[in-house]
Design a protein around this motif. Structure first.
Motif, PDB file in Angstrom:
ATOM      1  N   ASN A  86    -103.738 -38.637  54.014  1.00 34.72           N
ATOM      2  CA  ASN A  86    -103.435 -37.788  52.862  1.00 34.72           C
ATOM      3  C   ASN A  86    -102.919 -36.436  53.336  1.00 34.72           C
ATOM      4  O   ASN A  86    -103.570 -35.801  54.160  1.00 34.72           O
ATOM      5  N   LYS A  87    -101.759 -36.042  52.810  1.00 31.94           N
ATOM      6  CA  LYS A  87    -101.245 -34.712  53.167  1.00 31.94           C
ATOM      7  C   LYS A  87    -101.429 -33.789  51.982  1.00 31.94           C
ATOM      8  O   LYS A  87    -101.116 -34.150  50.842  1.00 31.94           O
ATOM      9  N   THR A  88    -101.934 -32.611  52.235  1.00 29.80           N
ATOM     10  CA  THR A  88    -102.148 -31.674  51.136  1.00 29.80           C
ATOM     11  C   THR A  88    -102.033 -30.243  51.660  1.00 29.80           C
ATOM     12  O   THR A  88    -102.141 -30.005  52.862  1.00 29.80           O
ATOM     13  N   ARG A 105    -118.692 -37.525  53.412  1.00 34.38           N
ATOM     14  CA  ARG A 105    -118.962 -36.310  54.161  1.00 34.38           C
ATOM     15  C   ARG A 105    -117.841 -36.087  55.162  1.00 34.38           C
ATOM     16  O   ARG A 105    -117.389 -37.030  55.811  1.00 34.38           O
ATOM     17  N   VAL A 106    -117.379 -34.856  55.271  1.00 31.10           N
ATOM     18  CA  VAL A 106    -116.377 -34.557  56.288  1.00 31.10           C
ATOM     19  C   VAL A 106    -117.074 -34.543  57.643  1.00 31.10           C
ATOM     20  O   VAL A 106    -118.054 -33.838  57.846  1.00 31.10           O
ATOM     21  N   LYS A 135    -111.361 -35.824  59.116  1.00 32.93           N
ATOM     22  CA  LYS A 135    -111.801 -37.208  58.898  1.00 32.93           C
ATOM     23  C   LYS A 135    -113.139 -37.234  58.165  1.00 32.93           C
ATOM     24  O   LYS A 135    -114.017 -36.428  58.444  1.00 32.93           O
ATOM     25  N   THR A 136    -113.277 -38.199  57.226  1.00 29.77           N
ATOM     26  CA  THR A 136    -114.527 -38.291  56.465  1.00 29.77           C
ATOM     27  C   THR A 136    -115.346 -39.495  56.927  1.00 29.77           C
ATOM     28  O   THR A 136    -114.864 -40.359  57.652  1.00 29.77           O
ATOM     29  N   SER A 137    -116.583 -39.541  56.427  1.00 31.97           N
ATOM     30  CA  SER A 137    -117.511 -40.617  56.781  1.00 31.97           C
ATOM     31  C   SER A 137    -117.023 -41.981  56.291  1.00 31.97           C
ATOM     32  O   SER A 137    -117.451 -43.012  56.782  1.00 31.97           O
ATOM     33  N   SER A 174    -108.558 -39.897  56.118  1.00 24.93           N
ATOM     34  CA  SER A 174    -108.135 -38.733  56.897  1.00 24.93           C
ATOM     35  C   SER A 174    -107.115 -37.902  56.126  1.00 24.93           C
ATOM     36  O   SER A 174    -106.387 -38.400  55.267  1.00 24.93           O
ATOM     37  N   PHE A 175    -107.128 -36.631  56.425  1.00 24.14           N
ATOM     38  CA  PHE A 175    -106.277 -35.654  55.750  1.00 24.14           C
ATOM     39  C   PHE A 175    -105.551 -34.828  56.794  1.00 24.14           C
ATOM     40  O   PHE A 175    -106.122 -34.505  57.835  1.00 24.14           O
TER      41      PHE A 175
END
Lengths: 338, 82
Positions: free
Chosen positions: A2-4, A85-86, A99-101, A105-106
């Motif tokens: 994900n791009k933000t 959770r990040v 990255k999250t649990s 990914s962002f």
């Protein structure tokens, strides 16, 4: 991936208003929170308690404040990633790779930590032996109630979660309800219902007891509970549930190379930026001389951090300050003007 | 609680800042001292339910206001709370 333009960690009041500010000035954002619902401490710790110090709001509960903030975000399209959770924040050229649990990914130039006092984790049973049975026959939340059918379930706690589950599971299981004192802090109606079930023998109630030990080889067989006066009782149990509320843990935030002061993150008061460029901290989790842990302070911090994000998200554009009362740009974004 | 936080006493974190809104400043007060303290307000026991191994002599240290009457007060914390 994900791009933000900006990723907000934490969906409490500060995170929500920060999202509003980002969208208002024309930036995209997404929000991640470890809880499965929006609202942070307001919704988890004091949904029914009135708050009296939000400017221009004489009185509102944690839940009302959260709902109002969510309403304020209605004109905008914001993606929430709840129950995640990040875990990791890493530099990737001019961006941060997050990255999250859940393995999401962002990629973003801006990370805004609005994490309150960290992430909420269930408070666990003290005896070390309990760990052996965790997520097998000992749980801190109920995911599938069907596994308890026809079994003996020992439930610990005196709040709504403990009482609700004792009442609900008593329909199909043998229930032991154990609490450290005679008073229950759950809703009175649920307490009454539970007392009725105790009278009719559906629930065995043990007050002034706490867990002392758990026994069993592969499967849990029984538990020891200890009275205030040190008397120990052994109860046969197939499952144990503990509802002692949630505690706040700083968690993985401690590993991101930020300057920490106890459980808070040091920031400047111009951009609320940490020692890492493009990582900001706002709300209860940030620390600077004179910091007040008030919701209104979080709003201010978020508004300034959002402006700071603009530069990294749109390096070739200039941010212009505008009022919602007069700017047609802002009114368009708010859906008030074609 | 303020004294503990200012002196970095491990185990007394006071996450909420001393507002009886968490249980991270939980202490055990010795019996003879416990009875000299002003009684618990509504809500303190609710929070103590969430403390680590609460006992009958448990208090939230944010609710113990220092005064001449309790000069010499000693408190303990559960060993695993630190």
């Amino acid at each position: 991936m994900n791009k933000t333009d900006a990723l907000i960690i934490g969906a409490g009041p500060t995170g929500l208003f920060t999202a509003h500010q980002l969208k208002l000035i024309g930036l995209d954002c997404e929000v991640v929170d470890n809880l499965d619902k929006i609202g942070g401490q307001c919704i988890e710790l004091y949904p029914d308690k009135p708050i009296y110090d939000i400017p221009a709001v004489p009185e509102c509960t944690g839940e009302e404040l959260t709902n109002n903030l969510i309403n304020q975000l209605k004109p905008f399209d914001i993606k929430f990633h709840l129950g995640e959770r990040v875990e990791e924040v890493k530099k990737d050229k001019s961006n941060w790779l997050v990255k999250t649990s859940n393995g999401k990914s962002f990629l973003t130039p801006n990370v805004i930590i609005a994490g309150g006092v960290g992430s909420f984790e269930p408070r666990k049973f003290p005896p070390t032996e309990c760990k052996k049975f965790e997520n097998k026959s000992l749980f801190y939340s109920v995911k599938d109630k069907n596994i308890f059918k026809g079994k003996i379930v020992s439930i610990f706690g005196g709040g709504d979660s403990a009482l609700d589950w004792a009442v609900e599971l008593s329909k199909e299981c043998k229930i032991n309800l154990i609490h450290r004192r005679d008073e229950f802090r759950g809703a009175q109606a649920t307490v009454d219902k539970m007392q009725e079930l105790v009278k009719s023998g559906k629930i065995n109630l043990f007050t002034k007891y706490q867990i002392a030990n758990v026994h069993g080889d592969q499967r849990l067989e029984s538990i020891d509970i200890k009275h205030e006066n040190n008397e120990i009782k052994n109860l046969k149990s197939d499952y144990v549930l503990g509802f002692f509320g949630l505690i706040m843990q700083l968690g993985p935030i401690a590993n991101w190379g930020l300057n920490l002061n106890k459980k808070t993150i040091e920031v400047d008061t111009e951009k609320f930026e940490t020692n890492q460029k493009g990582i900001y901290a706002v709300g209860d989790i940030c620390n600077y001389p004179g910091k007040l842990k008030l919701i209104l302070s979080g709003f201010h911090e978020g508004a300034l951090a959002a402006r700071a994000c603009f530069k990294l998200a749109k390096p070739n554009e200039k941010y212009r300050f505008e009022f919602t009362t007069t700017s047609s740009n802002l009114l368009k974004r708010l859906g008030k003007k074609e | 609680m303020e004294g503990a936080v200012q002196n970095d006493i491990p185990g007394i974190d006071a996450d909420c800042g001393g507002g009886m809104a968490c249980a991270t400043c939980h202490v055990y007060v010795k019996e003879d001292w416990f009875n000299k303290l002003p009684k618990k307000e509504d809500g303190e026991d609710d929070m103590l339910d969430m403390a680590f191994e609460p006992k009958t002599n448990s208090r939230l240290s944010c609710q113990i206001i220092v005064s001449d009457e309790i000069d010499g007060l000693e408190v303990n914390i559960p060993s695993k709370q630190a």
